[in-house]
Structures are given as structure tokens and as C-alpha cells.
Design a protein around this motif. Sequence first.
Motif, PDB file in Angstrom:
ATOM      1  N   LEU A 103       3.724  -1.182  -5.868  1.00 14.28           N
ATOM      2  CA  LEU A 103       3.697  -0.274  -4.772  1.00 14.28           C
ATOM      3  C   LEU A 103       2.208   0.446  -5.186  1.00 14.28           C
ATOM      4  N   ASN A 104       1.704   1.038  -4.233  1.00 10.88           N
ATOM      5  CA  ASN A 104       0.513   1.892  -4.020  1.00 10.88           C
ATOM      6  C   ASN A 104      -0.700   1.285  -4.451  1.00 10.88           C
ATOM      7  N   ALA A 105      -0.722  -0.145  -3.958  1.00  9.33           N
ATOM      8  CA  ALA A 105      -2.042  -0.976  -4.158  1.00  9.33           C
ATOM      9  C   ALA A 105      -2.417  -1.414  -2.649  1.00  9.33           C
ATOM     10  N   SER A 127       0.859  -1.076  -0.113  1.00  8.07           N
ATOM     11  CA  SER A 127      -0.046  -0.012  -0.079  1.00  8.07           C
ATOM     12  C   SER A 127       0.924   1.165  -0.005  1.00  8.07           C
ATOM     13  N   LEU A 128       2.004   1.331   0.517  1.00  7.47           N
ATOM     14  CA  LEU A 128       2.754   2.359   0.626  1.00  7.47           C
ATOM     15  C   LEU A 128       3.549   2.637  -0.688  1.00  7.47           C
TER      16      LEU A 128
END
Lengths: 276, 466
Positions: free
Chosen positions: B213-215, B175-176
Motif C-alpha cells: 500500500l501507499n505506493a 497508492s491508497l
Amino acid sequence: MYSIISTEELVPRVRVYRISAPRIAKKAAAGQFVILRVDDNGERIPLTIADWDVVEGSVSVVFMEVGTTTTKLSRLKAGDTISDIVGPLGNATEIDNFGTVCLMAGGFATATIMPIARAMKAAGNRVITIVGARNKDLLFWRERLSAVSDELIITTDDGSAGRKGVVTEPIKEMLERGERIDRVIAIGPSIMMKFSALTTKPFGIKTIVSMNPIMIDGTGMCGCCRVSVAGQTRFACVDGPEFDAHAIDWDNFMARQRSYIEEEKRSLEICRCPSG
Amino acid sequence: MAKAKIDLNRVAMPKQEAGARRQNFSEVATGYTAEDAKREASRCIECKARNCVAGCPVAIDIPEFISAVKTGDFTAADEIIKRTNALPGICGRVCPQESQCEAVCTLAKKKAPVAIGRLERFVADWEPGYRLKGSTGAKAPKSCKKVAVIGSGPSGLTCAAELARLGHSVTIFESLHVAGGVLMYGIPEFRLPKTIVQTEINFVRSLGVEIVLNAVAGKTFTIDELFKDGFQAVFLGTGAGLPLFLNIENENAPGVYSANEFLSRVNLMKAYHFPEFDTPLKVGKEVAVVGGGNVAMDAARSAVRLGARVTVVYRRGREEMPARLEEVENAEEEGINFLFLTNPISFQVNDQKWVSGMTCQKMSLGDPDASGRRRPVPVGGSEFTLPCDMAIVALGTRPNPLIARSAPGLAFASAGTVIADESTGLTRKAGVWAGGDIVTGSATVISAMGAGKAAARDIDRYLASL
Ligand SMILES: Cc1cc2nc3c(=O)[nH]c(=O)nc-3n(C[C@H](O)[C@H](O)[C@H](O)COP(=O)(O)OP(=O)(O)OC[C@H]3O[C@@H](n4cnc5c(N)ncnc54)[C@H](O)[C@@H]3O)c2cc1C
Ligand SMILES: Cc1cc2nc3c(=O)[nH]c(=O)nc-3n(C[C@H](O)[C@H](O)[C@H](O)COP(=O)(O)OP(=O)(O)OC[C@H]3O[C@@H](n4cnc5c(N)ncnc54)[C@H](O)[C@@H]3O)c2cc1C
Ligand code: SF4
Ligand code: SF4
Ligand code: FES
Ligand SMILES: [Mg+2]
């Protein structure tokens, strides 16, 4: 890296950017937000999803240039990239056929309220939208909002468009006249949301506000976004961002928002004049 | 054959002086030289019992790698370690060795266990470019099976590395904006440099693992959607990131931080480089830290480096502190003040509503509680106020609610942890395994890695049965 598909200045210092983010577009719903980072030294800032396009695989954000990150973002053009964007975060707005819904927006929230108005209208509500701005030059998306509202009321501080006054006045009059309103959603600067809450409270009308505390991760990990709601600590990023306006400790909320005022000012000076 | 004399002198770890390290974020322990390493390695008697291996949750071939160090073949030592552990530079630094491998080392009976962690760290640091060639660890042939790993902390990274070696195609969803979990956002630079973490993560990538990333699971996608997208198994390693608070008056006042927020600003967002980095940080002159664990020590020691005077407030005594003794000693050397048997009962605020003090109560130790530790009980009339312009609450964390809200079929315990089989990590949801802090609550890097590895083995068996 995520690319910016298009940029447009709506009014001075307010811009709408379409950003390529297919995964987010597929999941977005009214009321949710993204967190983005412009570059590798950048901070994470939340912005509400103002629109999305599943086919194109894009989300739109509307932001006001207020400090370092929004200034850096403003300098980018179509074709440029940002380091990160993540979402959709937060809970979607509760959409239902409530009857008559009054949506109140101030500042950049004119854009944020748009998907909510559209969804409320589609759910069969009578939608009254009240938009407030300092003057007529700061108003945007009037046509888009009227298309999804049964009534669109504009207020300006100087009377240059719509009626002269603040957003809370029209709703106060309606309520005093005994007009039926089943739900209010107010989004904008904290002070505007606080006064919206104070206006509807004596009439006992369920009022929802979209809280914009300082955030970092947006996934419930840091606790930076905590808001006191009915005496309990809630995390705006995972429990909100929408909460019952009448239960919020506004003074505490506004004090928390101001936590970094001095650092933000210093950072912006450096951002504007990198050599100095 | 005459028995060789056992050397009981552990080679000390070189460290920055306390006075110097208070001023910087560079690593406190500077690491063995090659000579130090060979000397320490020569203390290992390569005993037949190999007790040390059993004490390591990822079962590193400890005597073999130490033997290679003895002869100065550090490259061979690196290869031996990497057969079983993809993250040795991390483990060598932050493993609680004193209660793992070193606790059961045969020489521990003589109070001088071989410094296995220090040697592991030395080897990992020796040839940092070498590891990226990915030549280490023979890979099984491609299986054409797809596994999704959620979370890129130590459990997820280890599970992914193991599955990739077994020939499966693995994607990590994080998530980050960076991979590493607590290794990146929680543990400070001065104990675990972020370049080390990223080098080891790049090693995991070199094994063929893809990291997205970002998920955010539960937001960007759900577990059920992963199965629809063709993943055949899912490993959940999302940790326990949700900070707990005291629930006392004025706790939401600006200036009162969770340790996660403070440490994330400092480590993840590099706020100690503000304004070069954009994330701001305000550090008080007088900082109160609440808690007695590793997290409290990390927060306190970070605040000292940012120029604060720091007081740690803990409701039990020094002996009861859950933090590693080494870190408590480091903190004391760095001038951190401790108030034991003290518990906060409210915060005070000034005109700007900013925190201005923490009112506390003295405690005494009563009967042992369920955890076997003596329960602190308040001493009547002992209230006093500790002035502070910043407070950091480090009381522990729970699993984040996002997964629970979005994954029907998973079963959770009352503490919010996922219920999973202890030896395999299999959850109550078909095709889903879990391990690390999301199952145990806050624990250790190496236990999370052990769980990731065990789950990978079980996932491999499951995939073979499909
Ligand atoms: C859920 C949510 C949705 C939002 N949606 C929008 C939107 O659609 N359009 C828009 O223009 N703004 C939106 N905001 C506010 C936006 O995030 C801030 O304006 C932005 O972070 C300012 O960054 P800056 O560096 O340019 O300014 P700064 O000078 O750094 O900050 C200006 C003010 O913004 C607030 N702020 C600063 N950093 C953060 C942060 N990391 N997170 C949140 N707030 C911060 C503080 O109150 C600060 O005083 C939203 C905020 C939240 C929490
Ligand atoms: C400050 C601090 C110091 C510590 N010091 C030590 C020490 O010295 N030694 C030691 O052994 N242990 C230490 N620990 C404990 C150790 O770090 C943890 O036990 C370990 O990191 C747990 O690993 P994990 O893989 O289970 O989870 P984490 O490391 O927490 O990683 C979980 C990852 O999952 C991601 N994630 C969470 N939710 C989602 C989602 N919905 N979708 C996608 N991704 C998600 C997170 O962003 C994170 O990257 C410390 C912990 C802290 C906080
Ligand atoms: S990984 Fe940890 S337990 Fe295993 S050998 Fe290294 S320091 Fe010891
Ligand atoms: S138990 Fe200790 S002495 Fe024996 S092989 Fe392991 S490290 Fe060497
Ligand atoms: S932004 Fe970190 S918990 Fe909400
Ligand atoms: Mg900013």
C-alpha cells in the motif's frame, strides 16, 4: 506501519519528526510533500518534505500543531508508529540558475523553504531568504538557512528579532530601490502568500507560491484540492502544489480552506478531552 | 421423460424498507436465506447451451455451482465459483447481471432469468471463514517469475489472483492506504459492505499475492524501475479516477463537490462516523446532484442517509439514464427527487462564498448523437435557480494523469485512456499490459475483472517464452 525515528520541538507547537520511509526518501525533491495518516480512524493530511536521508531511509516533516491530526501526531514519541505515509507527491520546485532568487517564508514554512534554498543555491543562484514570525521565540533553523542563503532577513511583528514588520516589507523596499530579483517563491499562510503576490505584481516579477488546499488522496482522484489559476481549475496535488501567485483566485482559495472550520473545532475539543 | 414444468417465479431479494434504510448505511438488500437460495437454484434447467457462462466475462461455471446449491452443498458451490472468480461476494452484489449472465440465460426469453448474481452472493457469504484457507483453486508449481500489478481495483486483483494461481510471484502496488479501488472509495457501504471487500481481498492474499500500500506509480516508483528491480511483466490497472467538472461559474465554490470527493469522504474515510473518525463532512440540507449514472445514484443515496433532501438533475430523460434501473428505483423509493431534461449553467454563492444555488436550464431532446442517444438541446428562456447548500457533480471520470506523465513508451488515446490490445491487454510498451477503466474509461467491475483475467493469461504465455 511506519516508525518515527526522532521527534524534536523546534519552538512551541512546531515539531520536526524523522519518519522511516525509504521508498519516499529515495525519490524526494525540493517542493514535494507526503500524505500521512496517524491511526486507523485518522484523516489523511499533507505535510511538505522538509528534509530526507537516502542512507537512513527517512524523511523529515515539520508541522504546526493546529487541529486534531497535528495534535495526535504531537503526542507520539520516537519509536512510535503511524499508520500510513505516502509520497513523494506533487511536482518538485523548478530549480534553475535564475540569477537572484528571493525566498519568503512564514510560520512552519521556514522549514519547507529549506530544501528549496539549498537547491537554488546549489544551482548557482544568489539566494535572499526572508523569514517572518510573530516574535523571536517562534524562529528556528536560522543557522541552517543562513548556510544556504547569501542574505537572510528576519522580520518579527514585535521587533524582538530582526526588523519589526511583515515579510513583504523588505522585498518591497528592495524592488523599489531597483534591486534585481529574478524570481520569488513565497510559502506560508494563505494571507501571507496573497500579500506577497500583491507586493511583487506591480514589479512584474515571476512569483511562485506553494498552495496548501485541503486534500484527501493527493493523486488527482478527489478534486478536493482544486485551485482556480488564471480562470482554470487545477488540482494542487498533481498539477502543483506550486503555481503562479499572480494568477490565483485567492478569495476562492481561502473560502475553500475554511470549509470545515466548525467541524475541525468540534473534533479538536473531543481530541483534547476524549472522555468528555 | 416428461418435461419438468419451468418455474417462472424468481425468488425476490429481501430488502430493508425504504423508510428504515434512509436512516442507515447497512446493506439495502439483505441476501437470500438458504431456503431462498435452494428454491431459486431449482429454477435453473441446467440447459445444454450454457448461455449464461458465455455472458460472464470471467466464465464462472454457472450451471455447476447452481447445481451444487440445489443440493445444499454450498461449500462445493463456493469452490466451483472460486476456480474462476476470486471476488464473488463483490460480483454477486454489483455486477450489472441484467446485461451480463442473466441477460443471456435461457429463461430470460421468458422474462424470468435465474437470479445468478443473487445465488453467487449467497454462496460467497455462506462460509466467509472457509475461503481464507486458500484451498480453492489448484495452484501451479512455482515459476520463479515476478509480476508487478499496479492498482488494486477489480482488474488488478483479478489479474493478480490469476497469475498467482498460475504459479507466479505477484506484487500489487496501490497508492491508497487500503486495497480495493472503487470498491472501497466509491461504491457505498449500503450496496457493498467494506468487510466483504476486505474478506475477498484477503482471499487474494491467501493465494500468495503481496499487496504494497501507499505506493504511487509515477511518484514513489516508475514502471521502468520495476523492470530494473527484477519484475518481468507489469499489469496496469489504475482505473479512471480523475473527476470531470462542468466548467461553469462558481464551480470551485466551497460546497460544490466532485462525486469522488464526497464518496471518498464517506466510504474511504468513513466521514459518516465523524467525529469518531477524523475526516470531516458537511452535508447540506438541500443537496443537488448532477448526473444520471450509477455514481450520481450512489452520491444521492448517500446524501439522503446523511439527512439531506436530494434532487438529482439530469440533462436527458429517465429512459436515457445510464444508471442501473434497480438503483434508480431504489433512489426513488428513498425519496430522491429527479429533475430530468435539466442542465446546470452556473452556481450561486452566499456571503461566505459557500454555494447557495444552482441555476439550470430546461432541455429538450434533439437528434441522436454519436452514442445513439438523443442530444439534449437548451430551451430558450427556461432558466431557473434551484436553491441548495451543497452540490455534487457526478459527470464521469478520466484516467489519472500520473501514469501518462511517468511512463515513456505507453500510447494514449485522446480521452487519456491507455491503448491496449482488446483481447490480451498488451500495450505498446514492451512487457506492459493494461486493463479495466484505464483502458475503457469508466465501465463495470466485471468488465475490469474480465480484462485482468485475459491479461493474466497473456502474461503467463509471455513469461513462458522468456
Ligand atoms: C501540499 C501541502 C503541504 C503542507 N505542508 C505543511 C507543513 O509542512 N507543515 C504544516 O504544519 N502544515 C502543512 N500543511 C497544512 C497541513 O496539512 C494542515 O495544517 C493539517 O492538515 C491540519 O490538520 P489538523 O487536523 O491538525 O487541523 P484541522 O483543525 O483539521 O485543520 C486546520 C486547517 O488546516 C487545513 N486542513 C485541514 N484538513 C486538511 C487536509 N486534509 N489537507 C490539507 N489541509 C487541511 C484547513 O484549512 C483547516 O482549517 C500543508 C498542506 C498542503 C496541502
Ligand atoms: C461510485 C461508483 C459506483 C459504481 N458502481 C458500479 C456498479 O454498481 N457496478 C459495476 O459493475 N461498476 C460500478 N462502478 C464502476 C466500477 O467500479 C469500475 O468500472 C471498476 O472499479 C474499474 O476497476 P479498475 O480495476 O479498472 O479500477 P479502479 O477500481 O478504479 O482501481 C484502480 C486502483 O488503482 C489505484 N491507482 C490509481 N493510480 C495509481 C498509481 N499511479 N499508482 C498506484 N495505484 C494507483 C487506485 O487508487 C485504485 O485503487 C462504479 C463506479 C463508481 C465510481
Ligand atoms: S460475475 Fe457477474 S456476470 Fe459473472 S456470473 Fe457473476 S453476476 Fe454474472
Ligand atoms: S442459461 Fe440459465 S437456465 Fe441455462 S444453465 Fe444457465 S442459468 Fe441455468
Ligand atoms: S487531493 Fe484529491 S485530487 Fe488532489
Ligand atoms: Mg483535521
